[in-house]
Design a protein around this motif. Sequence first.
Motif, mmCIF file in Angstrom:
data_model
loop_
_atom_site.group_PDB
_atom_site.id
_atom_site.type_symbol
_atom_site.label_atom_id
_atom_site.label_comp_id
_atom_site.label_asym_id
_atom_site.label_seq_id
_atom_site.Cartn_x
_atom_site.Cartn_y
_atom_site.Cartn_z
ATOM 1 N N GLN A 1 0.825 -1.206 0.000
ATOM 2 C CA GLN A 1 0.000 0.000 0.000
ATOM 3 C C GLN A 1 0.859 1.256 0.000
ATOM 4 O O GLN A 1 0.539 2.241 -0.673
ATOM 5 N N ALA A 2 1.960 1.219 0.729
ATOM 6 C CA ALA A 2 2.852 2.376 0.769
ATOM 7 C C ALA A 2 3.473 2.613 -0.607
ATOM 8 O O ALA A 2 3.607 3.752 -1.054
ATOM 9 N N ARG A 3 3.846 1.518 -1.299
ATOM 10 C CA ARG A 3 4.372 1.660 -2.669
ATOM 11 C C ARG A 3 3.288 2.229 -3.583
ATOM 12 O O ARG A 3 3.543 3.098 -4.401
ATOM 13 N N GLY A 4 2.078 1.701 -3.431
ATOM 14 C CA GLY A 4 0.963 2.179 -4.235
ATOM 15 C C GLY A 4 0.702 3.662 -4.003
ATOM 16 O O GLY A 4 0.452 4.407 -4.937
ATOM 17 N N HIS A 5 0.814 4.072 -2.756
ATOM 18 C CA HIS A 5 0.612 5.477 -2.426
ATOM 19 C C HIS A 5 1.672 6.342 -3.108
ATOM 20 O O HIS A 5 1.368 7.376 -3.701
ATOM 21 N N ALA A 6 2.928 5.896 -3.052
ATOM 22 C CA ALA A 6 4.016 6.653 -3.670
ATOM 23 C C ALA A 6 3.796 6.755 -5.182
ATOM 24 O O ALA A 6 3.976 7.817 -5.777
ATOM 25 N N LEU A 7 3.384 5.644 -5.803
ATOM 26 C CA LEU A 7 3.118 5.640 -7.246
ATOM 27 C C LEU A 7 1.964 6.578 -7.573
ATOM 28 O O LEU A 7 2.040 7.375 -8.508
ATOM 29 N N ALA A 8 0.904 6.466 -6.806
ATOM 30 C CA ALA A 8 -0.274 7.291 -7.054
ATOM 31 C C ALA A 8 0.081 8.769 -6.903
ATOM 32 O O ALA A 8 -0.294 9.602 -7.730
ATOM 33 N N ALA A 9 0.850 9.086 -5.865
ATOM 34 C CA ALA A 9 1.236 10.478 -5.636
ATOM 35 C C ALA A 9 2.112 10.978 -6.784
ATOM 36 O O ALA A 9 2.049 12.143 -7.164
ATOM 37 N N VAL B 1 0.171 -1.677 -10.651
ATOM 38 C CA VAL B 1 -1.283 -1.622 -10.596
ATOM 39 C C VAL B 1 -1.777 -2.294 -9.319
ATOM 40 O O VAL B 1 -2.620 -1.768 -8.611
ATOM 41 N N GLN B 2 -1.184 -3.459 -9.024
ATOM 42 C CA GLN B 2 -1.582 -4.196 -7.828
ATOM 43 C C GLN B 2 -1.363 -3.341 -6.566
ATOM 44 O O GLN B 2 -2.214 -3.298 -5.687
ATOM 45 N N ASP B 3 -0.212 -2.671 -6.531
ATOM 46 C CA ASP B 3 0.097 -1.847 -5.358
ATOM 47 C C ASP B 3 -0.841 -0.646 -5.265
ATOM 48 O O ASP B 3 -1.278 -0.274 -4.177
#
Length: 113
Positions: free
Chosen positions: A28-36, A96-98
């Motif tokens: 989730q933290a990786r996903g957050h960084a990617l999204a940001a 995408v998964q993250d």
Amino acid sequence: MRSSLLYLVLLAAPVAATAAENPLSAAQARGHALAAGVCATCHGVEATGNSPNAKALPFRALAGRYVPLTLQRHLAEIAETGHSNMPQINVHADDVQDIVAYINSLESPADPR
Ligand code: HEC
């Protein structure tokens, strides 16, 4: 001096409480960084606040809109082909998964469906 210290404590307390209540997993933290980094020019990617682009849903609204698998498939499609107003995004399937893991972390447990 004393009152400014108290002020600092009051400022810091809600932040600490939020972090403790809702710790992000590594994915989730990786996903957050990617999204940001990739999505935040248009989408609101945080737990609060609106999207910079009014047509792009904030991610916390996406969390309640799709079940995780559908969201993942949908995002994989978007990553490949883009969609109407949204340019093709350069993300890997793992990314995408993250991102999906992060989006689903935005779902409030107090709001079950
Ligand atoms: C340049 C602006 C822009 C960027 C960058 C962007 N989006 Fe979007 N996105 C939009 C707009 C506008 C819409 C709504 C209109 C549409 O569906 O075409 C949208 C819609 C979506 C939807 C919902 C589609 C639906 O069917 O409702 C998802 C999911 C989504 N974006 C995910 C992402 C993710 C994940 C990223 C980053 C990896 C991202 N977007 C980056 C502009 C953007």
